[in-house]
Motif scaffolding. Structure first.
Motif, short mmCIF file in Angstrom:
data_model
loop_
_atom_site.label_atom_id
_atom_site.label_comp_id
_atom_site.label_asym_id
_atom_site.label_seq_id
_atom_site.Cartn_x
_atom_site.Cartn_y
_atom_site.Cartn_z
N GLY A 196 0.85 -1.17 0.00
CA GLY A 196 0.00 0.00 0.00
C GLY A 196 0.89 1.23 0.00
N GLY A 197 0.35 2.35 -0.41
CA GLY A 197 1.17 3.54 -0.60
C GLY A 197 1.74 4.16 0.66
N GLU A 198 1.22 3.75 1.84
CA GLU A 198 1.71 4.31 3.09
C GLU A 198 2.17 3.23 4.06
N ASP A 199 2.51 2.06 3.55
CA ASP A 199 2.89 0.92 4.39
C ASP A 199 4.31 1.06 4.93
N PHE A 200 4.50 0.59 6.16
CA PHE A 200 5.86 0.35 6.66
C PHE A 200 6.04 -1.08 7.12
N LEU A 201 4.99 -1.87 7.03
CA LEU A 201 5.04 -3.30 7.29
C LEU A 201 4.50 -4.03 6.08
N SER A 202 5.03 -5.21 5.83
CA SER A 202 4.52 -6.08 4.78
C SER A 202 3.54 -7.07 5.41
N PRO A 203 2.25 -6.99 5.10
CA PRO A 203 1.31 -7.93 5.71
C PRO A 203 1.71 -9.39 5.52
#
Length: 335
Positions: A212-219
């Motif tokens: 996602g464009g604001e992610d800092f974690l990879s689900p």
């Protein structure tokens, strides 16, 4: 740069000491109950964790300093870190932090991200105090016990995991809390492992619809790392079903570092953290897979490229500076 040494640790300690007491700029979100229930200055609300832009970043800034001090007792900044902890972890300051959480309308404050970083900080202080006396862990206990109790009440009500790439991610929270619970709270540890199985055990063929464009974690990678800890010897079989085409480089988007368009935008700057958190997860997952696993080289190459991409931007802007070093140390060290 692929491992943590004392020179890098010193640089990270200096960087973190520079912002854990920086009160502004500051961001905070909570519900006001009435016209009189208005936020005060950050240092009034949070006499310990008022710096680093927001409460949770200050908590994991403290964790980072504790980790560096434990790993490198001869760190040049050791005296400054110890002085910070001596001044921070006092009964009156912890009581004030606790009082903020216990006010009406604060039930969801920092849930779950800040909660679980606080538990992780406590676990790190406990290990640090095996090396040197400080009494910091004992002082922090009332707040930690409050948060652990809240987590134990909350998780059974969370019927579905939150699979976002930001602060609400359930897998990340369970992983950090498990480190604390495995040492200090066996009933919470059992709950965390049970919830991990309930949420994720049947996941197969992950499609990798990220970032996602604001992610800092990879689900996806975050889930995999949690299941490594929750499943033990069952993990390798689960992982092959979860990402069955990884040896063929699919899903490709899980293996390619992401780009950042504007590091002065706090949410867009999250993506630098995504590169570091992916490197952390990939390196730790790889350690649990057999030597015969077909995608070992693929994961290793991806981890290296993600680490290099994220490590290059720790101080480009305060929107990343106040937190990225924590995720660099996770990439180096794991939990």
């Amino acid at each position: 740069m692929d491992r943590l040494d004392i020179d890098i640790a010193s640089q990270l300690a200096q960087l973190t000491l520079g912002h854990v007491r920086r009160e502004y700029p500051h961001s905070e979100s909570f519900r006001s109950q009435n016209v009189d229930d208005q936020p005060g200055a950050p240092g009034d609300n949070h006499p310990i964790f008022y710096g680093s832009y927001d409460w949770h970043s200050c908590v994991h800034g403290h964790w980072l300093l504790a980790r560096l001090l434990r790993r490198f007792p001869g760190l040049p900044e050791a005296g400054h870190i110890q002085a910070l902890f001596d001044q921070s972890y006092t009964a009156d300051k912890v009581a004030a932090e606790l009082a903020f959480f216990q006010r009406p309308g604060r039930a969801g404050f920092e849930r779950p991200y800040g909660w679980c970083w606080l538990l992780k900080l406590f676990a790190e202080l406990a290990q640090l105090e095996d090396q040197r006396s400080g009494g910091w862990r004992d002082q922090l206990q009332p707040l930690v016990y409050e948060i652990a109790d809240r987590l134990q009440m909350y998780l059974p009500r969370l019927l579905y995991p939150i699979r976002s790439g930001t602060h609400s991610n359930t897998a990340f929270a369970l992983l950090l809390a498990l480190d604390y619970a495995s040492q200090f709270d066996s009933s919470l540890a059992e709950l965390l492992k049970a919830q991990a199985r309930q949420y994720y055990l049947n996941d197969v063929g992950y499609q990798g619809w990220e970032p996602g464009g604001e992610d800092f974690l990879s689900p996806g990678w975050q889930e995999a790392l949690l299941m490594k800890e929750a499943l033990g010897v069952e993990f390798a079989e689960w992982f092959e079903a979860f990402l069955p085409e990884l040896a063929a480089g699919r899903p490709a988007q899980l293996l390619i570092p992401v780009e950042v368009s504007d590091r002065s935008d706090g949410r867009l700057a999250h993506l630098d953290g995504l590169n570091l958190s992916r490197a952390w997860c990939q390196r730790q997952v790889l350690s649990a897979l057999p030597a015969s696993y077909a995608a070992r080289d693929t994961i290793q190459a991806s981890a290296t490229s993600h680490l290099q991409a994220g490590a290059a931007h720790l101080q480009d802007d305060y929107m990343g500076e106040h937190w990225l070093a924590t995720f660099l140390v996770l990439a180096f060290d794991g939990l």
